[in-house]
Design an enzyme around this catalytic site. Structure first.
Site, PDB file in Angstrom:
ATOM      1  CG  ASN A  45     -23.683  56.512 -19.910  1.00 33.29           C
ATOM      2  OD1 ASN A  45     -23.876  55.874 -20.949  1.00 33.29           O
ATOM      3  ND2 ASN A  45     -24.360  56.295 -18.783  1.00 33.29           N
ATOM      4  CD1 TRP A  46     -22.211  60.322 -25.211  1.00 33.59           C
ATOM      5  CD2 TRP A  46     -22.153  59.568 -27.321  1.00 33.59           C
ATOM      6  NE1 TRP A  46     -21.240  61.030 -25.880  1.00 33.59           N
ATOM      7  CE2 TRP A  46     -21.185  60.591 -27.178  1.00 33.59           C
ATOM      8  CE3 TRP A  46     -22.300  58.948 -28.558  1.00 33.59           C
ATOM      9  CZ2 TRP A  46     -20.364  61.009 -28.225  1.00 33.59           C
ATOM     10  CZ3 TRP A  46     -21.488  59.356 -29.604  1.00 33.59           C
ATOM     11  CH2 TRP A  46     -20.532  60.378 -29.441  1.00 33.59           C
ATOM     12  CE  LYS A  47     -27.337  58.301 -18.882  1.00 28.92           C
ATOM     13  NZ  LYS A  47     -28.119  58.761 -17.754  1.00 28.92           N
ATOM     14  CD  GLU A  89     -29.892  55.703 -17.092  1.00 26.03           C
ATOM     15  OE1 GLU A  89     -29.322  55.365 -18.146  1.00 26.03           O
ATOM     16  OE2 GLU A  89     -29.908  56.888 -16.688  1.00 26.03           O
ATOM     17  CG  HIS A 110     -25.542  53.767 -15.681  1.00 28.27           C
ATOM     18  ND1 HIS A 110     -26.878  54.082 -15.573  1.00 28.27           N
ATOM     19  CD2 HIS A 110     -24.871  54.941 -15.756  1.00 28.27           C
ATOM     20  CE1 HIS A 110     -26.995  55.403 -15.596  1.00 28.27           C
ATOM     21  NE2 HIS A 110     -25.799  55.937 -15.707  1.00 28.27           N
ATOM     22  N   GLY A 138     -29.797  62.563 -14.373  1.00 29.50           N
ATOM     23  CA  GLY A 138     -30.808  63.011 -15.320  1.00 29.50           C
ATOM     24  C   GLY A 138     -31.910  63.851 -14.688  1.00 29.50           C
ATOM     25  N   GLY A 144     -23.804  62.197 -18.524  1.00 25.85           N
ATOM     26  CA  GLY A 144     -24.847  61.765 -19.449  1.00 25.85           C
ATOM     27  C   GLY A 144     -25.260  62.916 -20.343  1.00 25.85           C
ATOM     28  N   GLY A 145     -26.334  63.611 -19.963  1.00 31.25           N
ATOM     29  CA  GLY A 145     -26.933  64.657 -20.797  1.00 31.25           C
ATOM     30  C   GLY A 145     -25.933  65.654 -21.356  1.00 31.25           C
ATOM     31  CD  GLU A 157     -23.059  57.812 -12.928  1.00 32.46           C
ATOM     32  OE1 GLU A 157     -22.882  58.775 -13.678  1.00 32.46           O
ATOM     33  OE2 GLU A 157     -23.631  56.765 -13.279  1.00 32.46           O
ATOM     34  CB  SER A 182     -27.410  66.783 -12.804  1.00 35.98           C
ATOM     35  OG  SER A 182     -28.606  66.043 -13.035  1.00 35.98           O
TER      36      SER A 182
HETATM   37  P1  PGA Z   1     -26.626  62.769 -16.300  1.00 28.72           P
HETATM   38  O1  PGA Z   1     -26.283  61.179 -16.359  1.00 28.72           O
HETATM   39  O2  PGA Z   1     -25.310  63.477 -16.454  1.00 28.72           O
HETATM   40  O3  PGA Z   1     -27.547  62.986 -17.460  1.00 28.72           O
HETATM   41  O4  PGA Z   1     -27.265  63.024 -14.982  1.00 28.72           O
HETATM   42  C1  PGA Z   1     -25.151  60.676 -15.711  1.00 28.72           C
HETATM   43  C2  PGA Z   1     -25.070  59.195 -15.927  1.00 28.72           C
HETATM   44  O5  PGA Z   1     -26.129  58.547 -16.014  1.00 28.72           O
HETATM   45  O6  PGA Z   1     -23.967  58.624 -16.001  1.00 28.72           O
END
Ligand code: PGA
Length: 252
Positions: free
Chosen positions: A9-11, A96, A94, A168, A229-230, A162, A208
């Site tokens: 998930n590149w956001k 966010e 998600h 994050g 994500g990251g 999640e 994470s």
């Molecule tokens: P993260 O994000 O791996 O940076 O914690 C995961 C996500 O938001 O799907």
């Protein structure tokens, strides 16, 4: 029985140029694999990504979708607009989107339904906040977030657990915490569908997830992959997670 899914998930990261470089590197690193790989670039990078991924086994996900087919919905994108580009997946609900943009269980379900009607596979995100976990309300939250998924097509459904406190933050759920939540979610899915169907739905862990903790999390029996994500923004770290998943899929 369940295939592992490793989804990035590149956001709001990577425009067309960076997306293209990443995909070339990923294809070179993984010409074929026993794991389903999906990347989720921002909307504007999807056409370039779709062209570069054509003929590969790597799936392409959008990060959002609207529940109507067309209309006066400024800033929104429909399922048909995504499938026209060659997008096969969409990330829905998600945290966010829930926290920053007013997504609710109801709107997330509507988006998931519309996505499947358009022929897309759905990665449906759920997870408790830190406050809910500390108040011992994790299971209650997971139950309400999975409630009402019953009408969906399970062959095109992936659920991502999640925990919001792990996204994050560098703080990861322990393998035991993840397994406990995943097993509970699978029970909820068994009630929404059937035990057989629930047994076939991949449940991904997100929060994470990185090369150093991927193997121990992915080796848990109810953890069927990751939404990352990251660590999905760098080809080497994303590839290392894919390799860890392939080892776990092979029972190593
Ligand atoms: P993260 O994000 O791996 O940076 O914690 C995961 C996500 O938001 O799907």
């Amino acid at each position: 029985m369940r295939r592992f899914v490793i989804a990035g998930n590149w956001k709001m990261h990577k425009g067309v140029a960076e997306t293209s470089t990443f995909i070339e590197g990923l294809i070179a690193a993984h010409p074929s694999t026993a794991v389903d790989i999906v990347i989720g670039p921002p909307f504007t990078s999807l056409p370039a990504a779709a062209m570069l991924l054509a003929g590969s086994q790597i799936g392409l996900a959008a990060q959002n979708i609207h529940w109507e087919e067309s209309g006066a919905f400024t800033g929104e994108i429909s399922g048909a607009m995504l499938t026209e580009l060659g997008v096969g997946w969409v990330i829905v609900g998600h945290s966010e989107r829930r926290t920053l943009f007013g997504e609710t269980d109801r709107t997330a379900r509507d988006r998931a339904r519309a996505a499947q009607q358009a022929g897309l596979k759905v990665i449906y995100c759920i997870g408790e906040t830190l406050e809910a976990r500390e108040d011992d309300r994790t299971f209650q939250i997971l139950e309400s977030q999975t409630d009402g998924l019953g009408g969906l097509d399970t062959s095109r459904l992936v659920v991502a657990y999640e925990p919001v406190w792990a996204i994050g933050t560098g703080r990861t759920a322990s393998p035991e915490q993840a397994q406990e939540a995943h097993a509970f979610v699978r029970g909820c899915l068994a009630r929404a569908f059937s035990s057989d169907h629930a047994a076939r739905i991949p449940i991904l862990y997100g929060g994470s997830l990185k090369p150093s903790n991927a193997h121990e999390l992915l080796s848990k029996p109810d953890v069927d992959g990751g939404l990352i994500g990251g660590a999905s923004l760098d080809v080497d770290s994303f590839s290392a997670i894919i390799r860890a998943a392939a080892e776990c899929a092979a029972g190593e």
